[in-house]
Design an enzyme around this catalytic site. Structure first.
Site, PDB file in Angstrom:
ATOM      1  N   HIS A 110      -6.395  26.760   7.808  1.00 30.83           N
ATOM      2  CA  HIS A 110      -7.697  27.583   7.946  1.00 30.83           C
ATOM      3  C   HIS A 110      -7.947  28.254   6.639  1.00 30.83           C
ATOM      4  O   HIS A 110      -8.882  28.270   6.065  1.00 30.83           O
ATOM      5  CB  HIS A 110      -7.607  28.197   9.109  1.00 30.83           C
ATOM      6  N   HIS A 134      -0.481  26.031  10.261  1.00 24.12           N
ATOM      7  CA  HIS A 134      -1.587  25.916  10.785  1.00 24.12           C
ATOM      8  C   HIS A 134      -2.803  26.921  10.242  1.00 24.12           C
ATOM      9  O   HIS A 134      -3.830  26.554   9.746  1.00 24.12           O
ATOM     10  CB  HIS A 134      -1.578  25.913  12.203  1.00 24.12           C
ATOM     11  N   GLU A 135      -2.520  27.970  10.482  1.00 27.15           N
ATOM     12  CA  GLU A 135      -3.333  29.042  10.211  1.00 27.15           C
ATOM     13  C   GLU A 135      -3.498  29.127   8.609  1.00 27.15           C
ATOM     14  O   GLU A 135      -4.774  29.433   8.338  1.00 27.15           O
ATOM     15  CB  GLU A 135      -2.966  30.360  10.637  1.00 27.15           C
ATOM     16  N   HIS A 162      -9.071  26.224   3.469  1.00 30.00           N
ATOM     17  CA  HIS A 162     -10.564  25.745   3.759  1.00 30.00           C
ATOM     18  C   HIS A 162     -11.392  27.059   3.399  1.00 30.00           C
ATOM     19  O   HIS A 162     -12.538  26.728   2.734  1.00 30.00           O
ATOM     20  CB  HIS A 162     -10.663  25.612   5.341  1.00 30.00           C
TER      21      HIS A 162
END
Length: 674
Positions: A468, A464-465, A471
């Protein structure tokens, strides 16, 4: 002596020289950087030349380069490796930075230049990205109070300043409660705990100098303790300490801070002409209105609650079979749910964890990024802010893309949770600037010489991190203000939650889920059982999340409650909250909402994004290849590289051809038949 924060950094890729920066350097550097930024803003506002995009908007984009450099280094360290000096600096910097922000938005001459450009925008021959930045700049001025006059402007400045103080205080109180509490365990009280939990408890005890194993309030320790300890009274003590963070009375109690914060947010919204803070906050998000948020959450709440209540009946039967009278309690749920999971899915987390080594999961995240986007990761030797921190040089086709920084282990100086931040964001308004991106997690640190082992949830957090981080790393825009994760709050979680899906791809786990001692891959039947159990206990997980999101919305969609705890109880009562489940984040430790206003009225964002991530990954499933090159390229070009240069709804539509419905989310959570 020259302040190292204010020199040209000759470190690899211009990383902060943490080996020569001291805590005493930050405050003087911030003072100098603020003076420099103020001078730049004054020069723009007093420029005798007619406003142009370059001498106004671009000049504003470049006015805080030194300030951003200094604060990127400071805040990168402050949350992950706090100490009394850094906590004091955070308390000092909050009002200073809030005041500086107010100076900008209250600068009438500066806003007049922005407004002039806005009224002439159709004649300025702007690029699409320039037009977007102009719109966002003007909108930010208006939403920060640029149109207010006199006492109203002064009051708004005071409100924003006080809110910055309260957010910092809330965070530091929560960290203090988490840091101070632990429960010692004697050898008899280790009974029933798997070896990995015992090892983690011993390691935590050594850190606390407790003379033996302890349970702390770190999620990576307390959750497995609640899963495996057969001693109900100990589970109750640990659980109640965990959920009472920020509500223990005394100087670290956050209940008064929450009440004052909500009142000030309401006043802020009213000053700006909005009925409620939720109306103000959601105006710029994909959801748009509180009604749209509530509609989504309730579509999910109803089947989730039904699933949770059905599960609770089963778990309470197990509780009674163990000889306990009375209802299933919150400190019972994880214990009996784990026993049920072992029975129904033949899945024992203690047997599973050796296959989920931190090192191998990092490799898996990197490998997926390589197959999807062509990124390569090479260890980087540079000064860090803590010995546990690691760095990688990220390249593509031999060209530097970013520096990726991983800080994975829990410690007393680190606030709880997991997050991603950019110490430096991508831009090219004044030459190519590549990002420095940090992932911070709180995984249990192993004893010396032992591998770090993750739960499946931990591994998902890592992915998940890292989503990010992608991105940020793949951002390809001109202006820093729209770089990377500078997007609508309910869009920012799309890349992170979407990336979690690649952990579920069987070929990824078949390659990287290898045993810590034997090196053997996870047996095919165990792998399948783990994937089959991916939606196990989803009623519980969804109820604890959605209840938190609905309480957050209720706090802000109407008059500010004088007693937030009473309001929380009322909302949960109206929902019919199951007795044995509590909110994932009760108000006194709801840092997403009260440590700042990033997720205030916005905790729903994870679910709004999940609607999209479930639908987006379905595109890869429809293509029959989780690593389909054309889709990966399209995903990068639309979602990952565009930052905030295009409206979020348009970006998603460019990728998928339409906006999604809630059906894929319910199916992905196993709630479509609930």
């Amino acid at each position: 002596m020259t302040n190292p924060l204010l020199t040209d950094w000759t470190t690899p890729f211009g990383l902060p020289p943490f080996d020569v920066i001291s805590d005493e350097d930050y405050a003087p550097a911030v003072d100098v950087a603020l003076d420099e930024a103020r001078a730049a803003i004054d020069a723009i506002a007093s420029n005798a030349d007619a406003p142009t995009f370059e001498n106004t908007i671009l000049a504003m984009e470049l006015s805080e380069v030194t300030l951003g450099k200094v604060l990127g280094a400071f805040y990168g360290v402050a949350g992950a490796d706090s100490n009394p000096a850094r906590e004091a600096l955070q308390r000092d910097f909050g009002p200073l930075l809030s005041a500086f922000g107010s100076e900008i938005t209250e600068n009438k001459a500066l806003f007049a230049r922005v407004q002039d450009l806005w009224t002439r925008r159709d004649a300025l021959d702007l690029t699409d990205e320039q037009a977007r930045v102009l719109m966002l700049t003007r909108r930010s001025f208006v939403r920060q109070g640029a149109l207010l006059e006199g006492d109203y402007a002064v009051r708004l400045r005071d409100v924003k300043s006080r809110l910055s103080v309260l957010g910092t205080q809330f965070t530091q109180n929560l960290l203090a409660d988490e840091r101070s509490w632990f429960m010692t365990l004697d050898e008899a009280e280790l009974k029933g705990l798997p070896d990995f939990v015992v090892a983690t408890a011993r390691s935590a005890g050594a850190e606390k100098d407790a003379g033996g194993p302890v349970v702390t309030l770190s999620r990576s320790l307390i959750v497995p303790f609640l899963q495996f300890s057969p001693m109900r009274e100990l589970r109750k003590i640990a659980y109640e300490a965990w959920v009472s963070r920020g509500a223990n009375g005394g100087e670290t109690d956050n209940r008064g801070i929450a009440a004052e914060t909500l009142a000030l947010r309401e006043e802020r919204a009213n000053l700006l002409g909005y009925d409620t803070f939720a109306d103000y906050k959601l105006e710029t998000e994909m959801a748009g209105t509180p009604a749209a948020v509530r509609d989504l959450l309730m579509q999910v709440w109803t089947p989730a609650k039904a699933a949770a209540e059905s599960d609770a009946t089963v778990l309470e039967t197990m509780l009674k079979a163990d000889g306990f009278d009375g209802p299933l309690e919150p400190w019972d749920w994880r214990y009996y749910s784990e026993k049920r999971r072992q029975a129904e899915h033949d899945l024992d987390e203690a047997a599973l964890k050796p296959y989920l080594q931190l090192e191998r999961m990092i490799e898996a995240a990197f490998s997926c990024a390589n197959r999807l986007f062509g990124l390569e990761f090479a260890p980087l030797d540079a000064a860090t802010y803590h010995p546990d921190v690691r760095m990688w040089d990220v390249t593509r086709n031999g060209e530097h893309v970013a520096v990726f920084i991983g800080d994975y282990f829990a410690r007393g100086s680190k606030r709880s949770g997991a997050w991603c931040m950019a110490m430096r964001s991508q831009s090219r308004a004044d030459g190519e600037v590549r990002p420095h991106v940090v992932n911070v997690c709180n995984f249990a640190k192993p004893e010396d010489g032992q591998p770090a082992l993750l739960s499946y949830d931990d591994a998902r957090t890592l992915f998940h991190e890292f989503g990010h981080a992608l991105h940020q790393m793949l951002s390809d825009v001109t202006f820093e203000s729209i770089s990377g994760t500078s997007v609508a709050r309910d869009f920012v979680e799309l890349p992170s939650q979407l990336y979690e899906h690649w952990l579920e791809v069987p070929e990824v786990l078949a390659e990287f889920a290898t045993h810590a001692e034997t090196g053997e891959p996870m047996p095919a039947d165990m792998l399948q059982r783990m994937l089959d159990a991916a939606t196990y206990d989803m009623g519980f997980q969804t109820v604890e999340y959605v209840s938190s999101a609905l309480v957050d919305l209720a706090f802000h969609d109407g008059p500010a409650p004088k007693d937030p705890m009473q309001k929380q109880a009322e909302v949960l009562g109206e929902l019919g909250m199951p007795h044995a489940i509590r909110m994932r984040h009760a108000t006194p430790h709801f840092a997403h909402v009260f440590a700042g206003d990033g997720y205030s009225s916005g905790y729903y964002s994870y679910m709004w994004s999940e609607v999209m991530d479930a639908d987006a990954f379905a595109a890869f499933e429809e293509a029959g290849d989780a690593f389909d090159p054309a889709l990966a390229k399209k995903l990068e070009e639309t979602v990952l590289s565009s930052g905030g240069s295009v409206d979020a709804k348009e970006l998603y539509t460019q990728f998928r051809g339409r906006l999604p419905g809630v059906e894929a989310l319910l199916k992905g959570r196993g709630l479509d038949a609930a």
